[in-house]
Design a protein around this motif. Structure first.
Motif, PDB file in Angstrom:
ATOM      1  N   ALA A  62      -9.044   1.548  -4.700  1.00 34.96           N
ATOM      2  CA  ALA A  62     -10.052   1.483  -5.764  1.00 34.96           C
ATOM      3  C   ALA A  62     -11.137   2.484  -5.396  1.00 34.96           C
ATOM      4  O   ALA A  62     -11.379   2.712  -4.221  1.00 34.96           O
ATOM      5  CB  ALA A  62     -10.633   0.077  -5.852  1.00 34.96           C
ATOM      6  N   PRO A  63     -11.766   3.126  -6.295  1.00 32.53           N
ATOM      7  CA  PRO A  63     -11.670   3.023  -7.743  1.00 32.53           C
ATOM      8  C   PRO A  63     -10.683   4.011  -8.369  1.00 32.53           C
ATOM      9  O   PRO A  63     -10.602   4.091  -9.583  1.00 32.53           O
ATOM     10  CB  PRO A  63     -13.086   3.323  -8.196  1.00 32.53           C
ATOM     11  CG  PRO A  63     -13.575   4.332  -7.210  1.00 32.53           C
ATOM     12  CD  PRO A  63     -12.925   3.935  -5.901  1.00 32.53           C
ATOM     13  N   GLY A  83      -6.611 -10.669 -10.005  1.00 33.29           N
ATOM     14  CA  GLY A  83      -5.479  -9.762 -10.154  1.00 33.29           C
ATOM     15  C   GLY A  83      -5.398  -9.180 -11.554  1.00 33.29           C
ATOM     16  O   GLY A  83      -5.852  -9.790 -12.522  1.00 33.29           O
ATOM     17  N   ARG A  84      -4.811  -7.996 -11.657  1.00 32.93           N
ATOM     18  CA  ARG A  84      -4.670  -7.311 -12.945  1.00 32.93           C
ATOM     19  C   ARG A  84      -3.211  -7.179 -13.380  1.00 32.93           C
ATOM     20  O   ARG A  84      -2.869  -6.323 -14.180  1.00 32.93           O
ATOM     21  CB  ARG A  84      -5.288  -5.928 -12.859  1.00 32.93           C
ATOM     22  CG  ARG A  84      -6.781  -5.962 -12.734  1.00 32.93           C
ATOM     23  CD  ARG A  84      -7.340  -4.601 -12.944  1.00 32.93           C
ATOM     24  NE  ARG A  84      -8.785  -4.637 -12.897  1.00 32.93           N
ATOM     25  CZ  ARG A  84      -9.537  -3.580 -13.051  1.00 32.93           C
ATOM     26  NH1 ARG A  84      -8.991  -2.396 -13.255  1.00 32.93           N
ATOM     27  NH2 ARG A  84     -10.842  -3.681 -12.987  1.00 32.93           N
ATOM     28  N   THR A 133      -6.024  -1.899  -9.341  1.00 33.62           N
ATOM     29  CA  THR A 133      -6.503  -2.736  -8.244  1.00 33.62           C
ATOM     30  C   THR A 133      -7.267  -3.930  -8.797  1.00 33.62           C
ATOM     31  O   THR A 133      -7.827  -3.875  -9.890  1.00 33.62           O
ATOM     32  CB  THR A 133      -7.407  -1.948  -7.276  1.00 33.62           C
ATOM     33  OG1 THR A 133      -8.496  -1.396  -7.991  1.00 33.62           O
ATOM     34  CG2 THR A 133      -6.634  -0.870  -6.552  1.00 33.62           C
ATOM     35  N   PRO A 134      -7.300  -5.028  -8.057  1.00 35.58           N
ATOM     36  CA  PRO A 134      -8.011  -6.225  -8.522  1.00 35.58           C
ATOM     37  C   PRO A 134      -9.509  -5.966  -8.660  1.00 35.58           C
ATOM     38  O   PRO A 134     -10.040  -5.018  -8.082  1.00 35.58           O
ATOM     39  CB  PRO A 134      -7.764  -7.250  -7.417  1.00 35.58           C
ATOM     40  CG  PRO A 134      -6.822  -6.651  -6.463  1.00 35.58           C
ATOM     41  CD  PRO A 134      -6.687  -5.216  -6.760  1.00 35.58           C
ATOM     42  N   VAL A 187      -6.258  -1.917  -2.624  1.00 38.80           N
ATOM     43  CA  VAL A 187      -5.261  -0.874  -2.868  1.00 38.80           C
ATOM     44  C   VAL A 187      -4.182  -1.437  -3.779  1.00 38.80           C
ATOM     45  O   VAL A 187      -3.852  -2.609  -3.720  1.00 38.80           O
ATOM     46  CB  VAL A 187      -4.619  -0.323  -1.572  1.00 38.80           C
ATOM     47  CG1 VAL A 187      -5.635   0.394  -0.712  1.00 38.80           C
ATOM     48  CG2 VAL A 187      -3.929  -1.405  -0.789  1.00 38.80           C
ATOM     49  N   ASP A 188      -3.629  -0.559  -4.640  1.00 37.91           N
ATOM     50  CA  ASP A 188      -2.543  -1.000  -5.515  1.00 37.91           C
ATOM     51  C   ASP A 188      -1.219  -0.917  -4.768  1.00 37.91           C
ATOM     52  O   ASP A 188      -1.159  -0.559  -3.593  1.00 37.91           O
ATOM     53  CB  ASP A 188      -2.537  -0.218  -6.830  1.00 37.91           C
ATOM     54  CG  ASP A 188      -2.137   1.243  -6.681  1.00 37.91           C
ATOM     55  OD1 ASP A 188      -1.645   1.655  -5.605  1.00 37.91           O
ATOM     56  OD2 ASP A 188      -2.315   1.989  -7.660  1.00 37.91           O
TER      57      ASP A 188
END
Length: 109
Positions: free
Chosen positions: A91-92, A27-28, A97-98, A84-85
């Motif tokens: 992504a990208p 995760g980000r 997104t992770p 997906v966020d």
């Protein structure tokens, strides 16, 4: 999403391991959704997979992540990854997104 070159462990001898490969979702810090699919079998590496809100079938896992990691052991090859966020941006296109790391022939950890 472009795939990185797969990583092959040079130190692990996993010929007898039924799930010799490892995929890690990182995760980000932003709520995001992920789905991973393999052409073999898939199993989550966690004390309580239901607590991590991840649905795992024999070949597919999906869930959410904002921080931390989710790890899965699998056999066969990675078939698909969807990320997906929180806004549904895949992504990208979304930097939120992770990240996903795939290691073939990973030592059982």
């Amino acid at each position: 999403m472009a795939r990185d070159d797969p990583v092959h462990s040079q130190t692990a001898s996993n010929e007898d391991d039924p799930l010799p490969n490892l995929v890690t979702v990182v995760g980000r810090g932003v709520p995001s959704s992920f789905e991973i699919a393999v052409d073999g079998e898939l199993e989550m590496v966690a004390d309580d997979p239901l607590e991590d809100a991840t649905i795992v079938s024999k070949q597919v896992a999906e869930g959410t992540i904002d921080v931390g990691v989710r790890r899965f052991r699998f056999s066969g090859q990675m078939a698909n990854v969807n990320l997906v966020d929180w806004n549904g941006v895949p992504a990208p296109e979304s930097p939120s997104t992770p990240t996903v790391h795939v290691e073939y022939g990973a030592a059982n950890r």
